[in-house]
Design an enzyme around this catalytic site. Structure first.
Site, PDB file in Angstrom:
ATOM      1  N   ASP A 249       6.585 -85.875 -12.669  1.00 63.33           N
ATOM      2  CA  ASP A 249       6.852 -85.457 -14.037  1.00 63.33           C
ATOM      3  C   ASP A 249       8.341 -85.517 -14.373  1.00 63.33           C
ATOM      4  O   ASP A 249       9.185 -85.043 -13.608  1.00 63.33           O
ATOM      5  CB  ASP A 249       6.341 -84.021 -14.235  1.00 63.33           C
ATOM      6  N   GLU A 282       7.331 -90.572 -14.385  1.00 63.64           N
ATOM      7  CA  GLU A 282       7.511 -90.422 -15.829  1.00 63.64           C
ATOM      8  C   GLU A 282       9.007 -90.335 -16.078  1.00 63.64           C
ATOM      9  O   GLU A 282       9.658 -89.384 -15.653  1.00 63.64           O
ATOM     10  CB  GLU A 282       6.835 -89.166 -16.371  1.00 63.64           C
TER      11      GLU A 282
END
Length: 559
Positions: A249, A282
């Site tokens: 993330d 990401e």
């Protein structure tokens, strides 16, 4: 904490801030010896299933690398032996053929558990999905939440079924022919666990800041054990828990000024633990270094999310131009994104008021993940509303027939009616209030919301976000036909992409086929070379005199 199979466990913990460290297990405290550099170590009586805590100068705390928190964040840790609950590393994921499916365990089924999700795996495989991507399951506060405020990064969420339930889901996915990707958060930890982690050592640093909380210490004093904590947890998931890949993330909020970036070190550890495992990042930086190999100065990640493709497509479909969407709205941008999905690859961004990104032409198409829906682009809208029905067919057409890795968000494949809203279940009232107030402030400038943003702490917000399994007729059939057509296109890159900005059509050539797309509100004729209509988004599509005749917001694959 490792069981030794002889009625003892090996306990090891980094706790440089404590003078005295013991492990409390089986009703007794056992002092741990000094192994150097702040590490305490010992072999003590214990077995899988036993609860334990580390006692730091007389105060009990969960294990920072706990594998199981059966009573939540503030309860004891539990000894867990992954070897007794599954079959080791998974089969891996072929990025050339990958079709990902992002799901949130808590809202994917009425029960909201790992075990309940198992019953829907076969239908995903039959649709054409090759791997499920689980939103974070690291132990987080309360019983429901998105998971991005997790604390114990190696402990599967207790309310979902803990590590035993997680392993059953992984094994069932493998049996169904699906891989498993797990979303992990290494840019911050949930605020509810900060004090417990800080009791052990400098897990956080004031040298950097993140939007969500204290930055994790990857490059400040005493950072080496923190780096090892992150790498060990990542290796655990792919090596011992059978996970086939990790999604990391918001790596743009992971800060490291050292010679070997923690992101490179973590990827190397993952690949060493399971050479078939993939690391998907990401990143909001449009930086191809993330997916370049170490020998070319990269971090060695296997793929990364590509938001530009989503933004370019969504603005063309919906006309939304607020915030960062202001940088999009031209068909040439989507045409560019079909070659490599970084629209902003070193060119000027008006929204940012600077040049942004870098060219990624040296990276293969299968190193990019694209989508029209995901937890961010649905859930971070004020009401968690999904893509409008009228534009979903063309959106799916572009994503599923692109040369990149497509990712679906739970329910989109049949036109799910329920929203996916932002919800939480914080156990600390101060954090709960801050979360609620922050959500309201985020949308205060939008007149249309008028203070009606759903309360993330209200259980009804969570309940509204559960899948109903009710959708739009014909959508699932379209997704199945598009995924079947995707196999026909194979691994071929985009050869050319042409647009007519005034008429609002796009034509993409790929693998001897043409993708004809009409983004206008009226019927359009798009010139094509082929004579076979392979798949279309709408019944009214036809070929006529060298043109694909497309209704509004329609697409056709022509051979």
């Amino acid at each position: 904490m490792r069981p030794r199979g002889d009625g003892t466990v090996e306990a090891r913990v980094w706790a440089p801030r404590a003078d005295r460290v013991a492990i409390r297990i089986g009703g007794a405290d056992h002092p741990l010896g000094d192994a150097g550099f702040g590490v305490r170590h010992g072999v003590v009586p214990g077995s899988p299933g036993d609860d334990y805590v580390f006692v730091l100068d007389g105060k009990p705390f969960p294990d920072p690398l706990s594998r199981w928190q059966p009573e939540g964040l503030r309860g004891p840790s539990r000894v867990f032996d992954p070897a007794a609950h599954g079959g080791g590393p998974g089969p891996g994921i072929d990025l050339h053929t990958a079709v990902l499916y992002e799901l949130h365990v808590g809202t994917f089924t009425p029960e909201g558990t790992f075990d309940a999700a198992i019953g829907h795996l076969r239908e995903l495989k039959e649709l054409g999905v090759t791997a499920i991507e689980l939103m974070p399951v690291a132990e987080f506060p309360g019983r429901h939440g998105w998971g991005y405020d997790g604390v114990y990064v190696a402990a599967a969420q207790s309310s979902y079924g803990g590590p035993e339930g997680f392993r059953r889901l992984v094994d069932a996915a493998h049996e169904a022919g699906l891989g498993v990707v797990l979303d992990l958060v290494y840019n911050h930890l949930g605020a509810s666990g900060v004090k417990a982690m800080e009791a052990y050592g400098p897990y956080f640093t004031d040298k950097h800041e993140t939007f969500w909380g204290k930055a994790i210490n990857y490059d400040d004093a005493d950072c080496d054990p923190v780096r090892e904590w992150a790498c060990q947890s990542a290796a655990y998931w792919v090596g011992e828990m059978g996970v086939d890949g990790l999604r990391l993330d918001a790596i743009h909020a992971i800060f490291d000024s050292g010679a070997t970036h923690i992101l490179a070190a973590l990827a190397a550890r993952v690949h060493a633990a399971n050479p078939r495992a993939v690391v998907i990042a990401e990143s909001a930086l449009n930086d191809p270094r993330v997916i370049r190999p170490p020998e070319l100065g990269g971090h060695g990640h296997d793929a990364q999310w590509a938001d530009d493709f989503h933004h370019a497509l969504r603005v063309l479909l919906t006309g939304e131009r607020e915030g960062y969407y202001a940088d999009y709205g031209e068909l040439w941008q989507l045409a560019k994104a079909f070659r490599r999905p970084f629209v902003y690859d070193g060119i000027w961004s008006e929204h940012r008021r600077r040049r942004f990104g870098a060219p990624a032409g040296d990276r293969a198409p299968e190193q990019f993940v694209v989508f029209t829906q995901n937890h961010d682009h649905v859930g971070n809208r004020a009401f968690g509303d999904r893509l409008p029905d009228a534009v979903q067919p063309l959106a799916a057409f572009c994503v599923l027939l692109s040369p990149f890795i497509p990712m679906l968000f739970q329910g989109e494949e049949y036109g799910e009616r329920a929203p996916f809203q932002f919800f939480s279940d914080h156990i600390d009232e101060e954090i709960a209030t801050a979360t609620r107030d922050g959500r309201r402030r985020e949308f205060a400038a939008f007149e249309s919301f008028a203070g009606q943003v759903p309360d993330p702490q209200d259980p009804a917000t969570f309940e509204r976000s559960k899948l109903t399994r009710e959708g739009v007729p014909g959508v699932r059939d379209l997704y199945a036909r598009l995924l079947a057509a995707r196999q026909r296109l194979g691994h071929a890159e985009t050869e050319a992409a042409d647009v007519d900005e005034d008429a609002r059509w796009l034509r993409v050539r790929r693998a001897g086929h043409e993708l004809a797309c009409n983004f206008a509100a009226e019927e359009r004729r798009v010139p094509v070379r082929g004579s076979e209509l392979v798949v279309a988004t709408h019944d009214g599509v036809r070929l006529d005199g060298g043109d694909a005749v497309l209704p509004p917001l329609a697409g056709a694959l022509v051979a």
